[in-house]
Enzyme design. Structure first.
Site, short mmCIF file in Angstrom:
data_model
loop_
_atom_site.label_atom_id
_atom_site.label_comp_id
_atom_site.label_asym_id
_atom_site.label_seq_id
_atom_site.Cartn_x
_atom_site.Cartn_y
_atom_site.Cartn_z
N ARG A 181 5.94 -12.15 28.09
CA ARG A 181 5.63 -11.23 26.98
C ARG A 181 5.38 -9.81 27.46
NH1 ARG A 181 7.68 -14.72 25.97
NH2 ARG A 181 7.06 -16.62 24.90
N SER A 231 0.16 -14.95 18.07
CA SER A 231 -0.81 -15.19 19.15
C SER A 231 -1.50 -13.90 19.57
CB SER A 231 -0.12 -15.78 20.37
OG SER A 231 0.48 -17.01 20.03
N GLU A 301 -1.97 -10.47 24.13
CA GLU A 301 -0.51 -10.40 23.98
C GLU A 301 -0.17 -9.21 23.08
OE1 GLU A 301 1.67 -14.06 23.11
OE2 GLU A 301 2.99 -12.91 21.78
C1 LIG Z 1 3.74 -15.40 12.46
C2 LIG Z 1 4.11 -14.85 13.81
C3 LIG Z 1 4.71 -15.67 14.74
C4 LIG Z 1 5.06 -15.17 16.01
N1 LIG Z 1 5.67 -16.00 16.90
C5 LIG Z 1 6.06 -15.52 18.10
C6 LIG Z 1 6.74 -16.37 19.03
O1 LIG Z 1 7.00 -17.54 18.78
N2 LIG Z 1 7.12 -15.83 20.23
C7 LIG Z 1 6.87 -14.52 20.54
O2 LIG Z 1 7.26 -14.08 21.64
N3 LIG Z 1 6.21 -13.70 19.68
C8 LIG Z 1 5.81 -14.16 18.47
N4 LIG Z 1 5.15 -13.35 17.60
C9 LIG Z 1 4.80 -11.97 18.01
C10 LIG Z 1 5.85 -10.91 17.63
O3 LIG Z 1 6.64 -11.35 16.55
C11 LIG Z 1 6.77 -10.56 18.81
O4 LIG Z 1 6.03 -10.02 19.89
C12 LIG Z 1 7.85 -9.55 18.41
O5 LIG Z 1 8.87 -9.54 19.38
C13 LIG Z 1 7.34 -8.13 18.20
O6 LIG Z 1 8.42 -7.37 17.69
P1 LIG Z 1 8.21 -6.21 16.61
O7 LIG Z 1 9.53 -5.67 16.23
O8 LIG Z 1 7.33 -6.68 15.51
O9 LIG Z 1 7.44 -5.15 17.51
P2 LIG Z 1 6.12 -4.34 17.16
O10 LIG Z 1 5.01 -5.29 16.88
O11 LIG Z 1 6.41 -3.32 16.14
O12 LIG Z 1 5.88 -3.62 18.56
C14 LIG Z 1 5.48 -4.38 19.68
C15 LIG Z 1 5.69 -3.51 20.93
O13 LIG Z 1 7.08 -3.36 21.15
C16 LIG Z 1 7.42 -1.98 21.20
N5 LIG Z 1 8.74 -1.82 20.59
C17 LIG Z 1 9.16 -2.28 19.39
N6 LIG Z 1 10.45 -1.94 19.19
C18 LIG Z 1 10.83 -1.24 20.28
C19 LIG Z 1 12.03 -0.57 20.66
N7 LIG Z 1 13.11 -0.53 19.87
N8 LIG Z 1 12.05 0.07 21.86
C20 LIG Z 1 10.97 0.08 22.67
N9 LIG Z 1 9.80 -0.52 22.36
C21 LIG Z 1 9.74 -1.16 21.17
C22 LIG Z 1 6.34 -1.27 20.40
O14 LIG Z 1 6.21 0.09 20.81
C23 LIG Z 1 5.13 -2.09 20.77
O15 LIG Z 1 4.64 -1.65 22.01
C24 LIG Z 1 4.79 -13.82 16.33
C25 LIG Z 1 4.19 -12.99 15.36
C26 LIG Z 1 3.86 -13.49 14.12
C27 LIG Z 1 3.24 -12.58 13.11
#
Ligand SMILES: Cc1cc2nc3c(=O)[nH]c(=O)nc-3n(C[C@H](O)[C@H](O)[C@H](O)COP(=O)(O)OP(=O)(O)OC[C@H]3O[C@@H](n4cnc5c(N)ncnc54)[C@H](O)[C@@H]3O)c2cc1C
Length: 331
Positions: A181, A231, A301
């Site tokens: 992660r 998480s 995380e």
């Molecule tokens: C119900 C639920 C279930 C989940 N299950 C999982 C799972 O099974 N496995 C898992 O790994 N995660 C899980 N997550 C966590 C989350 O969905 C992941 O970490 C996801 O990849 C975050 O992506 P996001 O687009 O929402 O990023 P954001 O939350 O918007 O950002 C997260 C980070 O990524 C950076 N970021 C986002 N986009 C970019 C980009 N284009 N370029 C550079 N940096 C960027 C942001 O600056 C920030 O630092 C879950 C979340 C929820 C709510």
């Protein structure tokens, strides 16, 4: 943060003439996160195309203005005080995907579940286990998102980036050092604009069937019904953060309208009207309880935005915490 700082006002003035940038001042951010907490961005800027993003980053670089990239908002905690500088989002031009044989190019703002369904419809295997993650493609690249033993790094070959000074680059994903992660994108201060995958041909319908099977398995694994951000903590080596928090007696604990889920102790839910302060207090309570009881320091995380990363380090003394890498960082 009702009034933008002079620096952000100057930035807004410089960006205002660009039609491909949609700007909003004092923009509420809670609605753009799955946890539904947090204050406003001094300035929110959505870039329509990569050229617009380059213009934006060149300008922030020139003015030494801080920025934070927000994807789907499913892995961030935004402070109640909001975020200084500009919060960047990727717009329409970043939501396309192209499939050629087993190669897939996907824009960073495309929803990961949508991409997984599209590649499955093309009978390509590789993204099925990621189909249930509420993520943008870019967010999943940044976090090396994973599920059921599959991570982004298993099929992601290279990424296209715009660096903090506006330079465009294409790099092998391995250059971002994807780990559990995390990647080094935060240290690089770069924004992913496109991801290039290499997938595997599958028998007709097999990838779609696997997505359905995993969807059933996932149902019931996480709390539903209340906003959350998945998480909270990474699992420490050989154990589970949820098991440790539960064993420390914190399952169901509430602060204000935030609760350590009674269903899964590594999830904090917003029961309605929770603040980031409530959520942060619960994170600290869980961290301290597990450290006192088991001598294990849980590492978030979540990305702790704004001043929350520094507050976390102060409160826990965990210098190496992943949250230390969150934006905005000093330019
Ligand atoms: C119900 C639920 C279930 C989940 N299950 C999982 C799972 O099974 N496995 C898992 O790994 N995660 C899980 N997550 C966590 C989350 O969905 C992941 O970490 C996801 O990849 C975050 O992506 P996001 O687009 O929402 O990023 P954001 O939350 O918007 O950002 C997260 C980070 O990524 C950076 N970021 C986002 N986009 C970019 C980009 N284009 N370029 C550079 N940096 C960027 C942001 O600056 C920030 O630092 C879950 C979340 C929820 C709510």
């Amino acid at each position: 943060m009702p009034v933008a700082s002079a620096a952000t006002a100057a930035l807004a003035a410089r960006l205002a003439g660009r039609p491909g940038l949609v700007l909003e001042r004092a923009a509420p951010l809670a609605r753009l996160t799955t946890l539904r907490v947090g204050g406003p961005a001094e300035l929110l800027a959505e870039a329509r195309t990569e050229a617009d993003l380059v213009f934006l980053l060149r300008t922030t670089h020139e003015l030494a203005a801080p920025w934070f990239l927000l994807g789907w908002g499913s892995n961030v905690l935004i402070p109640d005080e909001g975020i200084p500088g500009v919060v960047v989002r990727l717009g329409e031009g970043f939501r396309r995907a192209a499939i050629r044989g087993t190669r897939v190019a996907a824009g960073a703002a495309l929803a990961l579940p949508k991409l997984a369904l599209r590649t499955a419809a093309a009978d390509l295997m590789g993204l099925e286990a990621l189909a249930g993650i509420p993520s943008s493609v870019g967010g999943a690249v940044a976090m090396n998102a994973g599920c059921y033993g599959t991570e982004m790094k298993d099929s992601l070959v290279s990424v296209r980036l715009v660096e903090h000074d506006g330079t465009r680059r294409r790099l092998p994903y391995a250059a971002l050092a994807p780990g559990y992660r995390r990647t080094n994108l935060h240290e690089r201060r770069a924004i992913v604009t496109r991801a290039h995958f290499e997938l595997t041909p599958a028998p007709p319908g097999a990838a779609r069937a696997r997505i359905e099977e995993l969807r059933q398995r996932r149902r019931g694994a996480l709390p539903t019904g209340h906003p959350n951000a998945g998480s909270v903590f990474k699992n420490p080596p050989g154990d589970y953060a949820g098991r440790l928090i539960e064993a420390a007696g914190l399952k169901g604990k509430r602060v204000g309208a935030a609760e350590i889920s009674a269903r899964h102790a590594n999830v904090i839910v917003n029961l309605g009207g929770a603040t980031a302060t409530d959520v942060f207090a619960l994170m600290l309570a869980a961290h301290h309880a597990v450290r006192d009881r088991f001598g294990i320091s849980l590492d978030p995380e979540w990305v702790l935005a704004g001043h929350l990363a520094a507050r976390w380090r102060e409160a826990t003394g965990d210098e190496a915490s992943a949250s230390s890498l969150s934006f905005p960082i000093p330019v």
